[in-house]
Write a protein that holds these residues in place. Structure first.
Motif, PDB file in Angstrom:
ATOM      1  N   GLU A   1       0.864  -1.289  -0.123  1.00 18.16           N
ATOM      2  CA  GLU A   1       0.123  -0.022   0.068  1.00 18.16           C
ATOM      3  C   GLU A   1       0.740   1.197  -0.078  1.00 18.16           C
ATOM      4  OE1 GLU A   1      -2.525  -0.254   3.244  1.00 18.16           O
ATOM      5  OE2 GLU A   1      -3.569  -1.701   2.714  1.00 18.16           O
ATOM      6  N   SER A   2       2.006   1.118   0.762  1.00 19.86           N
ATOM      7  CA  SER A   2       2.811   2.355   0.660  1.00 19.86           C
ATOM      8  C   SER A   2       3.499   2.512  -0.774  1.00 19.86           C
ATOM      9  CB  SER A   2       4.046   2.240   1.768  1.00 19.86           C
ATOM     10  OG  SER A   2       3.262   1.873   2.940  1.00 19.86           O
ATOM     11  N   SER A   3       3.939   3.663  -0.898  1.00 23.61           N
ATOM     12  CA  SER A   3       4.997   4.123  -2.263  1.00 23.61           C
ATOM     13  C   SER A   3       5.928   5.147  -1.946  1.00 23.61           C
ATOM     14  CB  SER A   3       3.893   4.661  -3.285  1.00 23.61           C
ATOM     15  OG  SER A   3       2.890   4.026  -3.517  1.00 23.61           O
ATOM     16  N   LEU A   4       6.892   5.044  -2.821  1.00 20.03           N
ATOM     17  CA  LEU A   4       7.892   6.075  -2.807  1.00 20.03           C
ATOM     18  C   LEU A   4       7.654   7.266  -3.402  1.00 20.03           C
ATOM     19  CD1 LEU A   4      10.815   3.572  -3.151  1.00 20.03           C
ATOM     20  CD2 LEU A   4      10.017   4.471  -0.991  1.00 20.03           C
ATOM     21  N   LYS A   5       7.888   8.306  -2.983  1.00 17.08           N
ATOM     22  CA  LYS A   5       7.999   9.675  -3.303  1.00 17.08           C
ATOM     23  C   LYS A   5       9.612  10.219  -3.323  1.00 17.08           C
ATOM     24  CE  LYS A   5       6.004  14.298  -2.684  1.00 17.08           C
ATOM     25  NZ  LYS A   5       5.145  15.290  -2.023  1.00 17.08           N
ATOM     26  N   ARG A   6       9.674  10.860  -4.633  1.00 20.44           N
ATOM     27  CA  ARG A   6      11.315  11.301  -4.769  1.00 20.44           C
ATOM     28  C   ARG A   6      11.256  12.657  -4.283  1.00 20.44           C
ATOM     29  NH1 ARG A   6      11.908  10.785  -9.519  1.00 20.44           N
ATOM     30  NH2 ARG A   6      13.114   8.698  -9.820  1.00 20.44           N
ATOM     31  N   GLU A   7      12.105  12.944  -3.001  1.00 17.12           N
ATOM     32  CA  GLU A   7      12.262  14.038  -2.434  1.00 17.12           C
ATOM     33  C   GLU A   7      13.331  14.705  -2.934  1.00 17.12           C
ATOM     34  OE1 GLU A   7      12.514  13.315   1.679  1.00 17.12           O
ATOM     35  OE2 GLU A   7      10.281  13.384   1.996  1.00 17.12           O
ATOM     36  N   TYR A   8      14.541  14.227  -3.123  1.00 20.50           N
ATOM     37  CA  TYR A   8      15.573  15.054  -3.516  1.00 20.50           C
ATOM     38  C   TYR A   8      16.410  14.041  -4.311  1.00 20.50           C
ATOM     39  CZ  TYR A   8      19.010  18.981  -3.229  1.00 20.50           C
ATOM     40  OH  TYR A   8      19.416  20.027  -3.526  1.00 20.50           O
TER      41      TYR A   8
ATOM     42  N   ALA B   1      24.701   9.619  -8.599  1.00 18.74           N
ATOM     43  CA  ALA B   1      23.355  10.265  -8.208  1.00 18.74           C
ATOM     44  C   ALA B   1      23.101   9.500  -6.721  1.00 18.74           C
ATOM     45  CB  ALA B   1      22.365  10.019  -9.178  1.00 18.74           C
ATOM     46  N   ILE B   2      22.529  10.223  -5.813  1.00 23.26           N
ATOM     47  CA  ILE B   2      21.856   9.503  -4.747  1.00 23.26           C
ATOM     48  C   ILE B   2      20.394  10.005  -4.619  1.00 23.26           C
ATOM     49  CG2 ILE B   2      22.017   9.190  -2.193  1.00 23.26           C
ATOM     50  CD1 ILE B   2      25.043   9.869  -2.329  1.00 23.26           C
ATOM     51  N   CYS B   3      19.547   9.233  -4.743  1.00 26.29           N
ATOM     52  CA  CYS B   3      18.137   9.688  -4.770  1.00 26.29           C
ATOM     53  C   CYS B   3      17.533   9.393  -3.195  1.00 26.29           C
ATOM     54  CB  CYS B   3      17.216   8.792  -5.601  1.00 26.29           C
ATOM     55  SG  CYS B   3      17.572   8.921  -7.249  1.00 26.29           S
ATOM     56  N   GLN B   4      16.964  10.433  -2.794  1.00 24.63           N
ATOM     57  CA  GLN B   4      16.225  10.409  -1.290  1.00 24.63           C
ATOM     58  C   GLN B   4      15.024  10.261  -1.670  1.00 24.63           C
ATOM     59  OE1 GLN B   4      17.688  13.287   1.437  1.00 24.63           O
ATOM     60  NE2 GLN B   4      15.776  13.632   2.256  1.00 24.63           N
ATOM     61  N   TRP B   5      14.178   9.348  -1.229  1.00 20.15           N
ATOM     62  CA  TRP B   5      12.887   9.078  -1.143  1.00 20.15           C
ATOM     63  C   TRP B   5      12.003   9.085   0.259  1.00 20.15           C
ATOM     64  CZ3 TRP B   5      11.639   7.358  -6.351  1.00 20.15           C
ATOM     65  CH2 TRP B   5      12.821   6.948  -7.010  1.00 20.15           C
ATOM     66  N   SER B   6      10.794   9.426   0.331  1.00 17.39           N
ATOM     67  CA  SER B   6       9.993   9.328   1.524  1.00 17.39           C
ATOM     68  C   SER B   6       8.754   8.259   1.237  1.00 17.39           C
ATOM     69  CB  SER B   6       9.078  10.592   1.625  1.00 17.39           C
ATOM     70  OG  SER B   6       8.372  10.831   0.656  1.00 17.39           O
ATOM     71  N   LEU B   7       8.557   7.486   2.247  1.00 18.09           N
ATOM     72  CA  LEU B   7       7.439   6.555   2.226  1.00 18.09           C
ATOM     73  C   LEU B   7       6.265   7.086   2.521  1.00 18.09           C
ATOM     74  CD1 LEU B   7       7.699   3.541   1.797  1.00 18.09           C
ATOM     75  CD2 LEU B   7       7.641   3.128   4.270  1.00 18.09           C
ATOM     76  N   THR B   8       5.069   7.129   1.430  1.00 19.45           N
ATOM     77  CA  THR B   8       3.928   7.497   1.649  1.00 19.45           C
ATOM     78  C   THR B   8       2.811   6.370   1.336  1.00 19.45           C
ATOM     79  OG1 THR B   8       3.872   8.002  -0.835  1.00 19.45           O
ATOM     80  CG2 THR B   8       4.654   9.830   0.921  1.00 19.45           C
ATOM     81  N   ARG B   9       1.641   6.845   2.117  1.00 17.70           N
ATOM     82  CA  ARG B   9       0.422   5.786   1.573  1.00 17.70           C
ATOM     83  C   ARG B   9      -0.435   6.323   0.643  1.00 17.70           C
ATOM     84  NH1 ARG B   9      -1.136   1.510   4.316  1.00 17.70           N
ATOM     85  NH2 ARG B   9       0.115   0.895   6.262  1.00 17.70           N
ATOM     86  N   GLU B  10      -0.861   5.663  -0.379  1.00 16.65           N
ATOM     87  CA  GLU B  10      -1.616   6.270  -1.348  1.00 16.65           C
ATOM     88  C   GLU B  10      -2.976   6.268  -1.100  1.00 16.65           C
ATOM     89  OE1 GLU B  10      -1.255   3.321  -4.508  1.00 16.65           O
ATOM     90  OE2 GLU B  10       0.388   3.981  -5.370  1.00 16.65           O
TER      91      GLU B  10
END
Length: 879
Positions: A97-104, A753-762
């Motif tokens: 259910e959770s997704s990744l959102k690219r923050e930086y 590159a280093i990608c920073q992601w946050s864990l979000t719920r759709e």
């Protein structure tokens, strides 16, 4: 057979089954599986013959006689044991259910020339990995164009149409590379894709240079193939079907590759610019001026005329490095790798000025170029840009910036090395590397220039006040494999080749100047999980170092492997008093960490050497109670040992219900059968995996060789479960890690590159509530106590009240907005008087934003809620 395997009987059965006991019946049309029997079901997650998608969501391996599950990890057999209390549910095989959102995204691809552009007073575009980043240099906010499938190698900006065009390397498959036309103010939409021929035709490996004509109706691309083909595309925005897109003209450009294209006014001022335009191309061993005449009649072939540049009596460089256009008269500037700057009129060089490395003179604010002495190495110029009033700015690969005039002749006004510029980060940045400038973008009405370097950094400079405003990005120049989060602080450490870098993930900025130089290649690192007071680093030649943190003072340094093989993985036990170091010599070195009474430090001793692997060790984990060690190796073995005596444990079934330490990072085992469900995976395609933390511990992220980050439920003992896939990296993903606040970082091996992601719920569409990071800067004492407890990593922050009152998100944004305002004064730059700011912050540390007094406990909570980074003391052990 290794004594670890309990399923030796299964091996015998498999071998006997491979030898037919009786002659097989000849094939016949009447002999076959009846339709009423239904589809065949396999009890192995074999990638060669995977089960169908519709049947595999709830398909689990069938148990063997021994109670184990026979599975295939990347085309290699293995035996695992399910948890005794596992209740298989159908929804457990669905996507999380959770997704990744690219923050930086940290990093910059410095291998591309002329790839940084201002698109507004505060925004720039630049490539990194397979993304093009639009960065607001004031707020540090990013947005991304994600239309590419491989590393972005070239980028251009059209001011009139406000469009960007970018080209990439060749993706996997028979199709060739593509160039994308897109709007940086609406990154989610691609205007069009321009496909280039792939295998079997011209065999274009990548697109080396792109540009848009002044009216934005014509696209120009150069492909890196055997002929270095030049392509011309017209009215591409009117095509809706990508299959209909084809170049209106193509031709071989010569024997050398082209690295950048710069648009120029028409050489003939009597013609209309809508149908006639000119451009300059710069590449290996040449520069050319091209004239394009787009015929007015339908079906007519455009007339393209290239003319090679002539240096005349001026010294000729081996490779031109940059080009800048001056104005409507067709004049321009060219930089060369011999240290010369050339003034051009059309295709001919009319003058040259040698810009040599200025002498180092203490106390000299202005340094002029001097002729180089014979026999000394030339200093190449990396880039040149045009300024208002026929002035220019150039930079060399030794880190020197030059400003001068070209009216009427080339004249140097001033040149300074970067380390002599003002700004808090100038000296710190230059202490870790020498910036090798390769491209520049200028915003003349703001007196700002952004420099890109060959060693993958982006720097914002005020060239009037000679001030380094901010280091925007830094990257690892070589392949990077090691990464970990500090357990309590908003700090991330990464390592590539011989450099260990630190990153401030709270403010999304690199810790400028915080680079530790090692003698050998670093392959692994980790923090002590209890308080992060220790940091272990595994290197080539079997070297292991353990540092105190944040002092970074070495507490242990020794070669563990007699075979001098790399230390590939490191892991502390949950209590932090044991350290396991896995090596490519097939052994695991178990070290005990003992406190030293009365001394600030610890004593580290060898406890046991764990033997039993038949191949290189890839991952090591402890049980939650710290009594068992489990390892994964390259031959897909799962081996267990006792920590107490180092004894090999032959019965894998005895550990089916063992609770393992958080987070799970193993690539093999019953909980991670599902990550091998892709039929294209072999045993080396998955490089890393990491489980999330509370309050969402049922998610696992893993990275593969195709540059994808994937999200799956945890545990996932299914053969082909649903996964969520995220792109952005341009090379293999070597490491993924969740912080204890469930911030995910993914490290690209060779894409800088280093990608920073946050864990979000759709379902909620809001970010998951994460625990606040503790910043125990006030508790540092002894030898690790900082001299200035407000020396925060990244940029020092003062009182957050004034910035918020002005509507800015941070003090840095308020400073930048004041810094770039058109009517700013010529007084000292904001943030220069840091002593007064420190005094003000000390006077405010006992008060909240309303000015009321706070107790010590309340003041610490206010500092954390204000987003203040951890104060850290850094020693002199930096390069």
């Amino acid at each position: 057979v290794h004594p670890f395997y309990e399923h030796i009987s299964w091996h015998k059965k498999l071998m006997s089954a491979a030898r037919p006991l009786a002659p097989r019946r000849p094939p016949s049309a009447s002999v076959g599986r009846p339709p009423s029997a239904g589809p065949r079901r396999s009890n192995a997650c074999c990638t060669k013959y995977p089960p169908k998608r519709s049947q595999s969501r709830d398909l689990v391996p069938e148990p063997q006689d021994s109670g184990g599950l026979r599975v295939i990890f990347g085309r290699r057999p293995g035996l695992v044991f399910a948890r005794s209390d596992w209740n298989c549910r159908k929804e457990a095989a669905s996507a999380p259910e959770s997704s990744l959102k690219r923050e930086y995204v940290y990093g910059y691809n410095g291998e591309s020339r002329h790839s940084v552009h201002f698109i507004s007073d505060h925004e720039i575009v630049y490539p990194v990995a397979s993304l093009v980043v639009v960065l607001n240099v004031g707020t540090n906010h990013q947005r991304y164009f994600e239309g590419h499938s491989n590393n972005v190698l070239c980028l251009a900006w059209n001011e009139r149409r406000r469009l960007c065009i970018s080209g990439q390397g060749d993706a996997k498959g028979t199709a060739g590379p593509i160039a994308c036309v897109w709007n940086p103010f609406d990154c989610a939409r691609t205007v069009c894709e321009l496909p280039h021929p792939g295998a079997g035709k011209s065999n274009a490996r990548e697109i080396s240079a792109v540009a848009l004509s002044p009216d934005g109706q014509t696209a120009l691309t150069f492909a890196r193939d055997s002929l270095h083909t030049f392509y011309l595309w017209r009215n591409f925005t009117q095509r809706t079907n990508a299959a209909e897109l084809s170049p209106v003209h193509s031709m071989a450009s010569g024997g050398q590759a082209t690295s950048c294209i710069i648009m120029m006014p028409p050489l003939d001022q009597r013609v209309s610019s809508s149908s006639h335009f000119a451009f300059a191309s710069v590449g290996e061993g040449h520069f050319k001026i091209w004239s394009v005449d787009m015929a007015a009649g339908r079906g007519s072939i455009p007339q393209v005329t290239p003319k090679k540049g002539i240096f005349g009596k001026c010294p000729q460089p081996k490779n031109p490095t940059g080009f800048a256009c001056f104005g409507a008269d067709g004049s321009g500037l060219l930089s060369g790798d011999n240290g010369y700057l050339y003034k051009l009129m059309g295709t001919s060089a009319t003058g040259a000025l040698r810009l040599a490395k200025p002498p180092e003179r203490a106390g000299s604010g202005v340094q002029r170029s001097l002729p180089q002495q014979p026999g000394k190495r030339e200093v190449p110029l990396g880039c040149v840009g045009s300024l208002p009033e026929r002035r220019w700015i150039a930079a060399s690969t030794d880190g020197t910036i030059y400003v001068g005039s070209a009216d009427p002749e080339l004249r140097l006004e001033e040149g300074r090395p970067l380390q002599t510029l003002g700004g808090e980060e100038a000296a710190a940045f230059c202490s870790t590397c020498t910036p090798q400038f390769s491209c520049v973008a200028v915003r003349g009405n703001r007196n700002l220039a952004v420099f890109g370097t060959n060693n993958h950094s982006l720097i914002l400079v005020d060239y009037v006040r000679w001030e380094l405003v901010r280091v925007l990005q830094v990257s690892h120049a070589n392949e990077a494999w090691a990464m970990d989060f500090h357990p309590n602080l908003a700090i991330m450490a990464t390592a590539g080749a011989t450099k260990v870098r630190f990153w401030n993930v709270a403010e999304r900025r690199p810790a400028v100047g915080r680079v530790v130089a090692m003698e050998t290649h670093v392959w692994s690192l980790c923090f002590q999980p209890t308080d992060g007071s220790l940091m272990a680093v595994g290197c080539d030649q079997g070297m292991l170092e353990v540092w105190g943190f944040p002092s970074l003072q070495p507490m242990f340094s020794n070669g563990l492997s007699r075979a001098k093989e790399r230390i590939s993985t490191l892991r502390f036990n949950p209590c932090g008093n044991m350290l396991a170091a896995g090596s490519w010599d097939q052994q695991i070195y178990l070290l005990r960490i003992l406190p030293t009474p009365g001394v600030d430090g610890v004593q580290i001793q060898m406890h046991k050497v764990l033997r039993g692997n038949c191949s290189s060790v890839l991952d090591v984990m402890f049980s939650a109670d710290g009594q068992i060690v489990v390892s994964n190796s390259r031959d897909c073995q799962i081996v267990f040992w006792s920590v107490k005596d180092g004894a090999l444990q032959p019965k894998a079934s005895a550990f089916r219900d063992v609770k393992w330490q958080n987070p799970w990072t193993g690539l093999l085992g019953w909980p991670v059968i599902g990550i091998w469900g892709d039929p294209d995976y072999d045993g080396s395609d998955i490089n890393c995996a990491c489980q999330s933390w509370e309050p969402e511990p049922n998610v696992l992220a893993f990275g593969d060789d195709s540059g994808k980050v994937k999200l799956i439920r945890f545990p996932s003992p299914f053969l082909s479960p649903d996964v969520k896939t995220y792109s952005g990296h341009g090379s293999h993903v070597t490491s993924v890690r969740f912080s204890q606040a469930n911030v995910l970082a993914s490290l690209g091996g060779d894409d800088h590159a280093i990608c920073q992601w946050s864990l979000t719920r759709e379902s909620v569409e809001t970010e998951l509530a994460t625990r606040k990071l503790v910043h125990p800067w006030a508790e540092l004492g002894g030898s690790e106590a900082p001299g200035d407890r407000f020396a925060f990593i990244g940029r020092p922050r003062g009182n957050v009240g004034p910035a918020a009152a002005l509507g800015h998100e941070s003090e840095a944004e308020a400073d930048f907005c004041a810094w770039t305002s058109p009517g700013r004064s010529t007084s000292a730059p904001p943030g220069q008087d840091r002593q007064s700011a420190a005094k003000e912050s000390r006077s405010l540390q006992q008060r909240d934003p309303q000015g009321t007094s706070l107790p010590k406990r309340g003041q610490a909570a206010w500092l954390r809620s204000s987003g203040v980074s951890a104060a850290m003391a850094w020693d002199d052990r930096f390069e």
